[in-house]
Design a protein around this motif. Sequence first.
Motif, PDB file in Angstrom:
ATOM      1  N   GLU A   1      19.858 128.843  42.501  1.00  0.00           N
ATOM      2  CA  GLU A   1      19.815 129.306  41.113  1.00  0.00           C
ATOM      3  C   GLU A   1      21.202 129.528  40.549  1.00  0.00           C
ATOM      4  OE1 GLU A   1      16.119 131.637  40.048  1.00  0.00           O
ATOM      5  OE2 GLU A   1      16.436 132.316  42.107  1.00  0.00           O
ATOM      6  N   GLY A   2      22.186 128.839  41.128  1.00  0.00           N
ATOM      7  CA  GLY A   2      23.552 128.903  40.636  1.00  0.00           C
ATOM      8  C   GLY A   2      24.437 127.994  41.461  1.00  0.00           C
ATOM      9  N   PRO A   3      25.588 127.569  40.917  1.00  0.00           N
ATOM     10  CA  PRO A   3      26.445 126.599  41.603  1.00  0.00           C
ATOM     11  C   PRO A   3      26.862 127.016  43.014  1.00  0.00           C
ATOM     12  CG  PRO A   3      27.127 126.847  39.320  1.00  0.00           C
ATOM     13  CD  PRO A   3      26.092 127.898  39.563  1.00  0.00           C
ATOM     14  N   ALA A   4      27.165 128.298  43.213  1.00  0.00           N
ATOM     15  CA  ALA A   4      27.643 128.749  44.517  1.00  0.00           C
ATOM     16  C   ALA A   4      26.549 128.725  45.583  1.00  0.00           C
ATOM     17  CB  ALA A   4      28.220 130.161  44.401  1.00  0.00           C
ATOM     18  N   GLU A   5      25.290 128.639  45.163  1.00  0.00           N
ATOM     19  CA  GLU A   5      24.183 128.668  46.109  1.00  0.00           C
ATOM     20  C   GLU A   5      23.805 127.282  46.627  1.00  0.00           C
ATOM     21  OE1 GLU A   5      20.917 130.651  44.236  1.00  0.00           O
ATOM     22  OE2 GLU A   5      21.960 132.571  44.075  1.00  0.00           O
ATOM     23  N   VAL A   6      24.328 126.236  46.006  1.00  0.00           N
ATOM     24  CA  VAL A   6      23.842 124.889  46.305  1.00  0.00           C
ATOM     25  C   VAL A   6      24.143 124.481  47.740  1.00  0.00           C
ATOM     26  CG1 VAL A   6      24.024 122.445  45.727  1.00  0.00           C
ATOM     27  CG2 VAL A   6      23.954 124.156  43.901  1.00  0.00           C
ATOM     28  N   ARG A   7      25.405 124.580  48.164  1.00  0.00           N
ATOM     29  CA  ARG A   7      25.738 124.107  49.507  1.00  0.00           C
ATOM     30  C   ARG A   7      25.042 124.927  50.593  1.00  0.00           C
ATOM     31  NH1 ARG A   7      28.440 119.271  50.628  1.00  0.00           N
ATOM     32  NH2 ARG A   7      28.895 119.209  52.851  1.00  0.00           N
ATOM     33  N   PRO A   8      25.044 126.277  50.520  1.00  0.00           N
ATOM     34  CA  PRO A   8      24.307 127.022  51.548  1.00  0.00           C
ATOM     35  C   PRO A   8      22.819 126.673  51.587  1.00  0.00           C
ATOM     36  CG  PRO A   8      25.776 128.487  50.347  1.00  0.00           C
ATOM     37  CD  PRO A   8      25.792 127.178  49.621  1.00  0.00           C
ATOM     38  N   PHE A   9      22.229 126.444  50.419  1.00  0.00           N
ATOM     39  CA  PHE A   9      20.828 126.040  50.372  1.00  0.00           C
ATOM     40  C   PHE A   9      20.638 124.706  51.080  1.00  0.00           C
ATOM     41  CE2 PHE A   9      18.017 123.125  47.990  1.00  0.00           C
ATOM     42  CZ  PHE A   9      16.785 123.648  48.355  1.00  0.00           C
ATOM     43  N   LEU A  10      21.463 123.719  50.775  1.00  0.00           N
ATOM     44  CA  LEU A  10      21.322 122.406  51.394  1.00  0.00           C
ATOM     45  C   LEU A  10      21.546 122.468  52.898  1.00  0.00           C
ATOM     46  CD1 LEU A  10      23.108 120.154  48.740  1.00  0.00           C
ATOM     47  CD2 LEU A  10      20.645 120.374  49.151  1.00  0.00           C
ATOM     48  N   GLU A  11      22.441 123.321  53.329  1.00  0.00           N
ATOM     49  CA  GLU A  11      22.654 123.482  54.774  1.00  0.00           C
ATOM     50  C   GLU A  11      21.429 124.089  55.442  1.00  0.00           C
ATOM     51  OE1 GLU A  11      26.280 125.694  54.764  1.00  0.00           O
ATOM     52  OE2 GLU A  11      27.541 123.899  54.529  1.00  0.00           O
ATOM     53  N   ASN A  12      20.747 124.999  54.764  1.00  0.00           N
ATOM     54  CA  ASN A  12      19.482 125.522  55.292  1.00  0.00           C
ATOM     55  C   ASN A  12      18.442 124.413  55.409  1.00  0.00           C
ATOM     56  OD1 ASN A  12      20.394 128.155  55.503  1.00  0.00           O
ATOM     57  ND2 ASN A  12      19.415 128.864  53.625  1.00  0.00           N
ATOM     58  N   VAL A  13      18.338 123.603  54.377  1.00  0.00           N
ATOM     59  CA  VAL A  13      17.318 122.552  54.344  1.00  0.00           C
ATOM     60  C   VAL A  13      17.529 121.542  55.460  1.00  0.00           C
ATOM     61  CG1 VAL A  13      16.392 120.633  52.988  1.00  0.00           C
ATOM     62  CG2 VAL A  13      16.931 122.802  51.863  1.00  0.00           C
ATOM     63  N   THR A  14      18.779 121.178  55.721  1.00  0.00           N
ATOM     64  CA  THR A  14      19.073 120.055  56.612  1.00  0.00           C
ATOM     65  C   THR A  14      19.510 120.478  58.001  1.00  0.00           C
ATOM     66  OG1 THR A  14      21.374 119.961  55.816  1.00  0.00           O
ATOM     67  CG2 THR A  14      19.736 118.620  54.656  1.00  0.00           C
ATOM     68  N   ARG A  15      19.531 121.762  58.291  1.00  0.00           N
ATOM     69  CA  ARG A  15      20.023 122.232  59.598  1.00  0.00           C
ATOM     70  C   ARG A  15      19.262 121.555  60.734  1.00  0.00           C
ATOM     71  NH1 ARG A  15      20.086 127.173  58.471  1.00  0.00           N
ATOM     72  NH2 ARG A  15      22.313 127.277  58.019  1.00  0.00           N
ATOM     73  N   GLY A  16      20.024 120.955  61.667  1.00  0.00           N
ATOM     74  CA  GLY A  16      19.443 120.321  62.832  1.00  0.00           C
ATOM     75  C   GLY A  16      18.892 118.931  62.601  1.00  0.00           C
ATOM     76  N   ARG A  17      19.068 118.384  61.407  1.00  0.00           N
ATOM     77  CA  ARG A  17      18.472 117.083  61.098  1.00  0.00           C
ATOM     78  C   ARG A  17      19.452 115.920  61.159  1.00  0.00           C
ATOM     79  NH1 ARG A  17      13.647 117.765  56.688  1.00  0.00           N
ATOM     80  NH2 ARG A  17      12.674 119.593  57.623  1.00  0.00           N
ATOM     81  N   GLY A  18      20.689 116.179  61.488  1.00  0.00           N
ATOM     82  CA  GLY A  18      21.650 115.084  61.606  1.00  0.00           C
ATOM     83  C   GLY A  18      21.998 114.420  60.300  1.00  0.00           C
ATOM     84  N   VAL A  19      21.874 115.146  59.175  1.00  0.00           N
ATOM     85  CA  VAL A  19      22.211 114.555  57.883  1.00  0.00           C
ATOM     86  C   VAL A  19      23.740 114.533  57.736  1.00  0.00           C
ATOM     87  CG1 VAL A  19      21.985 114.774  55.390  1.00  0.00           C
ATOM     88  CG2 VAL A  19      20.050 115.342  56.875  1.00  0.00           C
ATOM     89  N   PRO A  20      24.328 113.384  57.456  1.00  0.00           N
ATOM     90  CA  PRO A  20      25.789 113.293  57.365  1.00  0.00           C
ATOM     91  C   PRO A  20      26.336 114.159  56.236  1.00  0.00           C
ATOM     92  CG  PRO A  20      24.783 111.109  57.483  1.00  0.00           C
ATOM     93  CD  PRO A  20      23.677 112.077  57.263  1.00  0.00           C
ATOM     94  N   PRO A  21      27.544 114.745  56.413  1.00  0.00           N
ATOM     95  CA  PRO A  21      28.130 115.581  55.355  1.00  0.00           C
ATOM     96  C   PRO A  21      28.278 114.855  54.028  1.00  0.00           C
ATOM     97  CG  PRO A  21      29.342 115.847  57.414  1.00  0.00           C
ATOM     98  CD  PRO A  21      28.369 114.722  57.638  1.00  0.00           C
ATOM     99  N   GLU A  22      28.548 113.550  54.075  1.00  0.00           N
ATOM    100  CA  GLU A  22      28.712 112.828  52.825  1.00  0.00           C
ATOM    101  C   GLU A  22      27.403 112.749  52.034  1.00  0.00           C
ATOM    102  OE1 GLU A  22      28.688 109.762  56.260  1.00  0.00           O
ATOM    103  OE2 GLU A  22      29.538 111.757  55.827  1.00  0.00           O
ATOM    104  N   ARG A  23      26.260 112.778  52.748  1.00  0.00           N
ATOM    105  CA  ARG A  23      24.982 112.822  52.048  1.00  0.00           C
ATOM    106  C   ARG A  23      24.801 114.184  51.388  1.00  0.00           C
ATOM    107  NH1 ARG A  23      21.284 110.934  48.684  1.00  0.00           N
ATOM    108  NH2 ARG A  23      19.221 111.837  49.044  1.00  0.00           N
ATOM    109  N   LEU A  24      25.213 115.258  52.067  1.00  0.00           N
ATOM    110  CA  LEU A  24      25.155 116.579  51.449  1.00  0.00           C
ATOM    111  C   LEU A  24      26.038 116.636  50.212  1.00  0.00           C
ATOM    112  CD1 LEU A  24      25.124 119.130  54.428  1.00  0.00           C
ATOM    113  CD2 LEU A  24      23.211 118.162  53.155  1.00  0.00           C
TER     114      LEU A  24
END
Length: 344
Positions: free
Chosen positions: A15-38
Amino acid sequence: MMVDALLWLSFGGPEGPAEVRPFLENVTRGRGVPPERLDEVEAHYQHFGGVSPINRLNHEAITAVRAELARRGLDLPVYFGNRNWHPMVEDTVAQMKADGVRHALVFPTSAYGGYSACRQYHEDIARARASVGEDAPDLVKLRQFFDHPLFIAAVSDAVRAAQAQVPPDSRLIFTAHSVPDSADRAAGPPAEGGRRYSRQVAEAARLVAESVGASSYDVVWQSRSGPPQVPWLDPDIVDHIDTLVGVPGIVVCPIGFVSDHLEVVWDLDTEAAERAAALGIPFARAATPNGDPRFAELVVSLVEEYLDGVAPAKLSAFPGAGCTRNGTLCAPLCCEPAKRPARP
């Protein structure tokens, strides 16, 4: 079982710009998603000010469900928890315990089976109860509802409204979130032969197409996020639009989503719409159903169905599934998670 609350369990969104990366890290944790995709997906969120529409839409839907519960004389408080962002389901279940809730039903904001669409919600329930510890509320997840008459009716009317925006005989396309092909093969009890997710999506699309009188239509996929060497369900919506040059228009129905996620407003309203415009094809996107009054009716009907022990309202021959207590599985090895690939 006596029931004294309803838990609305969803995916969550920033719900704000600063929350985006931590949210995406929660979503993708352990899934091997490359940082460039994040990085790429983070840019999509920042395009909308770092805000996903999902939390706001969940709050609006919960308000409608509270009103429908009251209209039907059901005195149940409704709590809200998410898997990936605040309010986190662990915190919500802790609050439920503090409020004296002993037995609650859980409405997951996914209509389908499969690991991400169903089993992961069971895991959310089990994890939340474990985090709360002794005397955590009993939590019963409500069933899958992809073929519920109210769901099909709401989606069908949304398709009709979109069809009115484009020329007659426009191509009808249904989309749902892609998953790894291996995850779809494992979806459902092993004895069923797998692919419960994609088969249910196909059945929901068939039911809606039949309702709106579409004799032909397409089922495609969107929002893949895994390593490029891992096969996912395809074709992708944007790639599919490239094959439709010459059609009078396109109507896209996000049949796999009950509300507007970032994936809907980016992958469809932005990327797919822009590709259609570049090809000169009129484009309309059907609304997701949670803003329709029938969606609140659907949720409460699932509650009443459980409380009254009546036969499920459904339009397909698929077996009812997804309703279990405290995070247990529907069947042994049901929707086993795919092994996570190594990062490239």
